[in-house]
Design a protein around this motif. Structure first.
Motif, mmCIF file in Angstrom:
data_model
loop_
_atom_site.group_PDB
_atom_site.id
_atom_site.type_symbol
_atom_site.label_atom_id
_atom_site.label_comp_id
_atom_site.label_asym_id
_atom_site.label_seq_id
_atom_site.Cartn_x
_atom_site.Cartn_y
_atom_site.Cartn_z
ATOM 1 N N PRO A 263 0.830 -1.213 0.000
ATOM 2 C CA PRO A 263 0.000 0.000 0.000
ATOM 3 C C PRO A 263 0.863 1.262 0.000
ATOM 4 O O PRO A 263 2.022 1.244 0.414
ATOM 5 N N PHE A 264 0.272 2.379 -0.459
ATOM 6 C CA PHE A 264 0.981 3.650 -0.416
ATOM 7 C C PHE A 264 1.246 4.030 1.039
ATOM 8 O O PHE A 264 0.372 3.859 1.900
ATOM 9 N N PRO A 265 2.443 4.542 1.349
ATOM 10 C CA PRO A 265 2.745 4.905 2.731
ATOM 11 C C PRO A 265 1.862 6.025 3.266
ATOM 12 O O PRO A 265 1.614 6.108 4.467
ATOM 13 N N LYS A 266 1.361 6.880 2.381
ATOM 14 C CA LYS A 266 0.488 7.983 2.788
ATOM 15 C C LYS A 266 -0.781 7.977 1.947
ATOM 16 O O LYS A 266 -0.791 7.462 0.828
ATOM 17 N N ASP A 267 -1.843 8.581 2.507
ATOM 18 C CA ASP A 267 -3.121 8.641 1.802
ATOM 19 C C ASP A 267 -3.347 9.992 1.135
ATOM 20 O O ASP A 267 -4.460 10.289 0.708
ATOM 21 N N ASP A 268 -2.294 10.806 1.028
ATOM 22 C CA ASP A 268 -2.457 12.162 0.487
ATOM 23 C C ASP A 268 -3.080 12.141 -0.907
ATOM 24 O O ASP A 268 -3.977 12.941 -1.216
ATOM 25 N N HIS A 269 -2.591 11.239 -1.751
ATOM 26 C CA HIS A 269 -3.093 11.184 -3.128
ATOM 27 C C HIS A 269 -4.572 10.796 -3.159
ATOM 28 O O HIS A 269 -5.347 11.330 -3.959
ATOM 29 N N VAL A 270 -4.979 9.876 -2.301
ATOM 30 C CA VAL A 270 -6.376 9.434 -2.243
ATOM 31 C C VAL A 270 -7.264 10.575 -1.782
ATOM 32 O O VAL A 270 -8.341 10.824 -2.344
ATOM 33 N N HIS A 271 -6.827 11.301 -0.735
ATOM 34 C CA HIS A 271 -7.598 12.453 -0.239
ATOM 35 C C HIS A 271 -7.777 13.495 -1.342
ATOM 36 O O HIS A 271 -8.864 14.062 -1.507
ATOM 37 N N GLU A 272 -6.692 13.735 -2.091
ATOM 38 C CA GLU A 272 -6.740 14.750 -3.143
ATOM 39 C C GLU A 272 -7.706 14.340 -4.251
ATOM 40 O O GLU A 272 -8.465 15.165 -4.759
ATOM 41 N N MET A 273 -7.693 13.074 -4.625
ATOM 42 C CA MET A 273 -8.600 12.602 -5.666
ATOM 43 C C MET A 273 -10.054 12.769 -5.240
ATOM 44 O O MET A 273 -10.914 13.159 -6.052
ATOM 45 N N CYS A 274 -10.367 12.505 -3.981
ATOM 46 C CA CYS A 274 -11.735 12.689 -3.496
ATOM 47 C C CYS A 274 -12.104 14.170 -3.448
ATOM 48 O O CYS A 274 -13.261 14.535 -3.655
ATOM 49 N N ARG A 275 -11.144 15.022 -3.164
ATOM 50 C CA ARG A 275 -11.403 16.466 -3.162
ATOM 51 C C ARG A 275 -11.778 16.959 -4.560
ATOM 52 O O ARG A 275 -12.567 17.890 -4.712
ATOM 53 N N TYR A 276 -11.224 16.331 -5.582
ATOM 54 C CA TYR A 276 -11.555 16.725 -6.957
ATOM 55 C C TYR A 276 -13.030 16.466 -7.257
ATOM 56 O O TYR A 276 -13.638 17.194 -8.043
#
Length: 535
Positions: free
Chosen positions: A473-486
């Motif tokens: 898994p990705f070490p951080k969820d930053d990318h996932v949070h950003e995709m949901c913000r879009y």
């Protein structure tokens, strides 16, 4: 001979309208473009930006497949929709406005879901040159990709979500005759001059020319004479290859330069050109390995009635190389610009052109023999001449299907290998894929309704994709949070950039000129970074 009739006013206006692009792909490229028929699935902001850049150059026809109605979000991100378009079919409204850019383009709109067309009328897609899709769910992508792969229609999948975007080109086999390489070597044949060239070169004696003629002979002659003198000094017929040997040829060229009464060399531009051209002019004539691979592959040696004109011409080219060509490709027949008198330049140009036409004619005869044996469609002499002129830079693309990305195997290993690199753009590809998986399962984009609530669901989609490619898994969820913000929204500047890129690739494929991206392009609008990957 009668004078050619003047061009019609309509033709003159057309040439004026398309002047810049005609310089890129020529009249024959424009004709191919005008025969092209593009199918766009979903008139999103990305989709309309693609069409805009295909309609303006004059593609023959476009068909938009879109069953969605225009929403407030569409009007906010899509420049080809009006406030009055709200509630109407998005494809029809987009088509109406985008065709105003170029009345010569034919347009059609189909208000049916893509999945329904695939089930009820799969032959619908056979008539298109290229199918381009945006904003599709994973299930539809896999079905459409496999169907287009089976019927051998090029498919381009575009994605644009927030600051992220990508496109993937699916093409089974794409032969490019005019690849337009950045640094094309001149085909001069100074090491193996043909009879007419030998006669011309031997007819000039640099050392006995008067001063006026001395400064107007082509640099090709100067280099050839220097090499002949070098071989005489070496008492060897070898062609100068090493850096040291080429420098020795340059020294001999300097000896040819006339001097004034004070012993100072006279500045003659043709001799300066000769000194600069030594490296390229002394490249020996050879058959490139990539061309050998083409003409001796099974598609060129085992022809059938269904073989494409490209493979028939490759087979004829092989026959020419083994016989008349004596191991060499047909002469290109193009002379580079150079300082020379009009008389010398035109004479030399005609010598090269005549030999190129003679060798192209030999290839054309072989093409005709093959066609007569196979009883297949004719190939024009103009097409064979074009093929011979660009035979040095033929290029073949053999791609893979988009559906293969959803299966374990070599593609999964390739993705996993690239995910191991720090700050790699492949992460964005995984996020865009996860967003499509989310759309297939929930019939909406992640974050469209509840950004916070969708984070866990999207994270599960990402985890599934990473598990499929055997990655942690990705070490951080930053990318996932950003995709949901879009929230699945399109940023117009990102879609405009990607739309221009995809349109450019589609035009390359339709005109069969220039090398297309092979095969995945990823864009991060926040950092303006791009990357290409080949599955």
């Amino acid at each position: 001979m009668a004078s050619p009739s003047p061009k019609s006013p309509e033709q003159s206006e057309k040439n004026k309208q398309y002047d810049r692009q005609l310089r890129l792909w020529g009249d024959h490229g424009q004709i191919a473009l005008e025969k092209g028929h593009i199918c766009l699935i979903n008139a999103t902001a990305l989709g309309t930006e693609i069409l805009k850049s295909i309609v303006l150059p004059g593609v023959g026809a476009i068909t938009i497949v879109d069953d969605c109605t225009v929403s407030e979000e569409d009007i906010g991100s899509n420049f080809f929709l009006e406030t009055s378009s709200k509630g109407l079919n998005r494809g029809s409204e987009t088509l109406r406005l985008i065709l105003e850019l170029n009345p010569a383009v034919q347009g059609h709109a189909v208000q049916e879901p893509t999945g329904q067309i695939l089930q009820e009328n799969p032959d619908f897609f056979k008539s298109f040159t290229v199918v381009i899709a945006t904003a599709l769910g994973e299930k539809t992508i896999k079905e459409l990709s496999q169907h287009l792969w089976d019927i051998n229609v090029t498919f381009v999948l575009g994605r644009s979500v927030g600051f992220l975007g990508s496109f993937r080109i699916q093409i089974k086999e794409h032969a490019i005759i005019e690849s337009h390489p950045d640094n094309e070597q001149p085909d001069l044949r100074l090491d193996v001059p043909f009879p007419a060239l030998s006669q011309y070169l031997d007819s000039i004696d640099i050392e006995t020319l008067d001063l006026k003629d001395h400064g107007h002979i082509p640099w090709i002659v100067i280099i050839y004479k220097a090499v002949m003198k070098w071989q005489k000094i070496q008492n060897d017929n070898r062609w100068p290859m090493s850096r040291k040997e080429k420098n020795e040829v340059r020294d001999l060229i300097r000896e040819f330069i006339r001097k004034d009464e004070n012993g100072i060399p006279i500045n003659e531009e043709n001799f300066e050109e000769a000194l600069r051209a030594v490296t390229t002019a002394l490249c020996p004539t050879f058959l490139p390995v990539k061309i050998q691979d083409l003409i001796y592959c099974s598609a060129a040696t085992n022809l059938t009635k269904e073989s494409s004109p490209f493979w028939i011409m490759c087979s004829a080219l092989r026959g020419f190389i083994e016989a008349e060509g004596k191991g060499k490709l047909p002469l290109r027949g193009v002379l580079p610009d150079m300082t020379a008198s009009t008389e010398h330049y035109v004479k030399l140009q005609n010598i090269y052109r005549a030999q190129a036409a003679f060798e192209a004619e030999a290839v054309y005869r072989k093409v005709q023999e093959i066609i007569n044996q196979l009883h297949c469609d004719c190939i024009s002499e103009a097409d064979v001449k074009l093929f011979c002129r660009h035979a040095h830079n033929l290029h073949l693309v053999r791609g893979s299907s988009i559906a293969s990305e959803y299966q374990s195997g070599p593609v999964a290993s390739y993705i996993a290998r690239h995910l191991e690199e720090p700050d790699v753009m492949m992460v964005h590809y995984i996020l865009l894929r996860a967003s499509e998986m989310f759309r297939s399962e929930h019939s909406r984009a992640p974050g469209d309704w509840e950004p916070e609530g969708d984070i866990a669901i999207l994270k599960a989609c990402v985890s599934k994709l990473l598990t499929d490619v055997s990655c942690p898994p990705f070490p951080k969820d930053d990318h996932v949070h950003e995709m949901c913000r879009y929230g699945g929204a399109e940023i117009h500047s990102v879609s405009a950039f990607l739309g221009g890129c995809i349109a450019q690739e589609a035009i390359k494929i339709i005109t069969k000129q220039y090398k297309p991206v092979n095969n995945l392009f990823v864009y991060d609008g926040a950092s303006t970074n791009t990357a290409t990957f080949t599955f």
